[in-house]
Each structure stands twice: as structure tokens, then as C-alpha cells.
Design a protein around this motif. Sequence first.
Motif, PDB file in Angstrom:
ATOM      1  N   VAL A  82       0.932  -1.130   0.035  1.00 25.04           N
ATOM      2  CA  VAL A  82      -0.122  -0.113  -0.118  1.00 25.04           C
ATOM      3  C   VAL A  82       0.991   1.141  -0.176  1.00 25.04           C
ATOM      4  O   VAL A  82       1.784   1.424   1.051  1.00 25.04           O
ATOM      5  N   CYS A  83       0.942   2.033  -1.042  1.00 26.35           N
ATOM      6  CA  CYS A  83       1.660   3.228  -1.093  1.00 26.35           C
ATOM      7  C   CYS A  83       1.127   4.031   0.112  1.00 26.35           C
ATOM      8  O   CYS A  83       0.034   4.313   0.104  1.00 26.35           O
ATOM      9  N   ARG A  84       2.343   4.751   0.691  1.00 26.20           N
ATOM     10  CA  ARG A  84       2.022   5.766   1.906  1.00 26.20           C
ATOM     11  C   ARG A  84       1.228   7.014   1.296  1.00 26.20           C
ATOM     12  O   ARG A  84       1.062   7.862   2.125  1.00 26.20           O
ATOM     13  N   HIS A  85       1.551   7.291   0.022  1.00 32.47           N
ATOM     14  CA  HIS A  85       0.852   8.529  -0.514  1.00 32.47           C
ATOM     15  C   HIS A  85      -0.606   8.474  -0.702  1.00 32.47           C
ATOM     16  O   HIS A  85      -1.120   8.722   0.430  1.00 32.47           O
ATOM     17  N   GLY A 114      12.149  -0.472   2.497  1.00 33.17           N
ATOM     18  CA  GLY A 114      10.960   0.253   2.765  1.00 33.17           C
ATOM     19  C   GLY A 114      10.949   2.030   2.955  1.00 33.17           C
ATOM     20  O   GLY A 114       9.785   2.650   2.815  1.00 33.17           O
ATOM     21  N   THR A 115      12.240   2.264   3.215  1.00 37.99           N
ATOM     22  CA  THR A 115      12.470   3.887   3.294  1.00 37.99           C
ATOM     23  C   THR A 115      12.026   4.543   2.091  1.00 37.99           C
ATOM     24  O   THR A 115      12.383   4.329   1.272  1.00 37.99           O
ATOM     25  N   LEU A 116      11.182   5.881   2.461  1.00 33.95           N
ATOM     26  CA  LEU A 116      11.008   6.683   1.208  1.00 33.95           C
ATOM     27  C   LEU A 116      12.195   7.187   0.736  1.00 33.95           C
ATOM     28  O   LEU A 116      12.770   8.080   1.791  1.00 33.95           O
ATOM     29  N   PRO A 126      10.287  19.173   3.789  1.00 36.31           N
ATOM     30  CA  PRO A 126      11.372  18.759   4.524  1.00 36.31           C
ATOM     31  C   PRO A 126      10.651  18.209   5.867  1.00 36.31           C
ATOM     32  O   PRO A 126      11.628  17.495   6.695  1.00 36.31           O
ATOM     33  N   ASP A 127       9.663  18.500   6.218  1.00 35.06           N
ATOM     34  CA  ASP A 127       8.912  17.762   7.596  1.00 35.06           C
ATOM     35  C   ASP A 127       8.615  16.338   7.241  1.00 35.06           C
ATOM     36  O   ASP A 127       8.122  15.814   8.297  1.00 35.06           O
ATOM     37  N   ILE A 128       8.538  15.896   6.180  1.00 37.42           N
ATOM     38  CA  ILE A 128       8.347  14.595   5.731  1.00 37.42           C
ATOM     39  C   ILE A 128       9.580  13.565   6.175  1.00 37.42           C
ATOM     40  O   ILE A 128      10.593  13.620   5.816  1.00 37.42           O
ATOM     41  N   ASP A 129       8.969  12.632   7.305  1.00 31.14           N
ATOM     42  CA  ASP A 129      10.071  11.970   7.742  1.00 31.14           C
ATOM     43  C   ASP A 129      10.093  10.732   6.862  1.00 31.14           C
ATOM     44  O   ASP A 129       9.071  10.015   6.702  1.00 31.14           O
TER      45      ASP A 129
END
Length: 376
Positions: A82-85, A114-116, A126-129
Motif C-alpha cells: 500500500v503506497c503511503r501517499h 521500505g524507506t521513502l 522537509p517535514d516528511i520523515d
Amino acid sequence: MIIEQLDKPLPGSLLPTLSGGYYTDPGVFAAEQELIFERSWFCVLHGSDIPNPGDYKLVQVGREQLIVSRNRKREIRAFFNVCRHRGMRVCTEDSGNRRSFQCGYHAWTYDLDGTLIAAPNLTKMPDIDRDDYGLQRIHVREWLGYVWVCTAEDPPSFEERVLGEVVGRLGQVESLDHYQVENLRIGRRIGYEVKANWKLIIENFMECYHCATIHPELTEVIPEFAEGWAAQTNVGRGAEFGDDIEGFTVDGSAGVIELPLIAPDQERRYFAITIRPNVFINMVPDHVIIHRMFPTSESSTYVECDWLFLPEVVDAGLDVSKSVQLFDRVNLQDFDACEKTQPAMASRLYRAGGALVPAEHHIAFFHEWLREALEA
Ligand code: FES
């Protein structure tokens, strides 16, 4: 939950089965997906199905489709597909090899852990971990050369739930260790589409009351099975080959090379273990047969069966057809019986279920386990 009452009590030698609705009601199946398959350790594939870094395979566990893959360090990883977007399936082909997983919608890209790692305009957010928004990872264990996953956030103890089944059947895990299953190789794999509820397949595997009726080849090799008592009822005991039987083959002729570390009391014997909810392990002196079940609806199950032999047997291309033929026939005979039972589960005559004879009484523990899981 459906539990129909019997009109009158059963005679003392009989125990009740589950009622028919347990095998036909889509609501029961949905509950099993959520409360059993998605909360158990579920065996999905053999490590050799994804041998190289970047290899992946899609598997279904309960309602979830998962990506099971191997990272650059050759470690197994499993993710929800499942895409996190905005949720598109990240992988759309059943299997393949990827340097990374890129979603086909807006190109969010994940590495093999699995890391984006990339997305259009990601640097402007930049706030997206990148770990928080990576593919959601699932718990993984490797055991017997197979990959076991659990989609629960807090999985049950593998030692208690999975190894506990081995202890319950063999008395100790060490008895299974003698077969060194993790070092064996798949000599043959056969998949079966079975038009029957997964529980009918488990119940069938747990008892041998049917063996004399439908398994002529098996009872020839293991005559005691004709008496109807499954070896699974006695802790640590295997079923003995007939006196004139040389190996676990369709005609009782000799098998291939014996597994080197099996104990004297494992020679000329067959052992079987049921690991709920989806695995059967069968051990004989020269090979191990492992079934994995993938319930696909309340009335259908896909079963994948592997015959595992010593690497030298597979490498040398030794003829294993007589070994494979025996359990392939057993499988076909069992699945045919399950398919002929499934339609009757919807009959009004089976609304309150059927009966378990003493040779099947241990199946009541499976029913108790199922009911407890569904009521959890
Ligand atoms: Fe996957 Fe948009 S849904 S990138």
C-alpha cells in the motif's frame, strides 16, 4: 457467531463438530481473516522463492496483500503493498526483481528496506520523515527455510505459538531439528486449488479415520493407518512403515538418500504436525513434505505443497517421482473428499453440525481454539 443447538444430546462416544455455517458463512470467513490469519504467524513462502537481493513476491494474508522481498544484505523484509501517499498498490506484478519499489501513480519510491527515498518535490516537504512515510513493515521470522509473517502490530510469541505446536506433537523441538529442514531443497512443488473451506482441510489432515476408505496407497505403506488412528494423537510417536516397505513411495520401494541426522526411532516412521492456521509438516526418513494453505474464501483454499530433499538429491537430479507421487495422490484424495463435503455444509441437515468419533475427538481442540480466537 453461528452455533446451532442439537435437538438431542449426542451419544457418549461422539463429540459435536462445528455447525455448517462455520464453513459457509462469509461473515465467519471475514472474522477468521481479521482475528486468525492477520494475527497469527502465517507461513508465506520458501526462502528460495526470493533468492537474490531485490527479489520480491506478493502474498495474501487475510485481507492484506503483502510484498515479501530480500534487501541488499539478503535479509527478508515484508511490507503492506500500500503506497503511503494515496494508497495505490506499489507492486502490481506477482513477483519480480527491483532495485527499489516505485509507485506507478505519483512515483513515490521506496528502498528495499521500505524507506521513502524519492518523490516528486520531496525536498520541498522537509517535514516528511522518510521512515515514517516508508512502506509499512510487517514482522518476519525465518524458520525451516520458510518465511513466516505476522501482520499484527504486536505479534504472538513465535516460540509459544509455532514451536509450541511442534512440542505438543513431538514432545520437543529437537526431534524436528534432526531433519535439518532448513538445509533441504525443494525437489518438487505442486499447487492445488481446492473448492473447500480451509477448516475442512485441517480437520481432514488431523484424522486418519478416512484413511482406509480413500488412501489405498498410504495404508499399504503405513498399515496402521487403516485402523483409523492418526499418529497425531500420540505425543512423540510416529506411524510405522509396513514390514515389507522399503521407503515412503507410491509402491513402497526404496526412497532416495536418508537424512543423515534422524534418530533411530525416526527411521521407518512417518510424523505429521499441524501448525495452525496454515501449515502441515510431514516427515519421513528421506524427505519432508510441507503444505501451506492460503484460504481464499469461505469455500475455497489454495494449497501449495513442497517436497524437500537433501541438496545432493536435487543437484544430482535423482528420481523422486515415486516419493512425490505418494503424497500427491494422498493430497488429491483428501482434497476430493473435502470438496465433496463442502456443499453439504450449507444443507439444513448440517445446520447443527455432525459428529466426531473417538478417533477424531482431538479435532474438538481445533474447534475450541477456533471459537476462542473468534470470540477474542
Ligand atoms: Fe503512490 Fe501517489 S499513490 S505515489
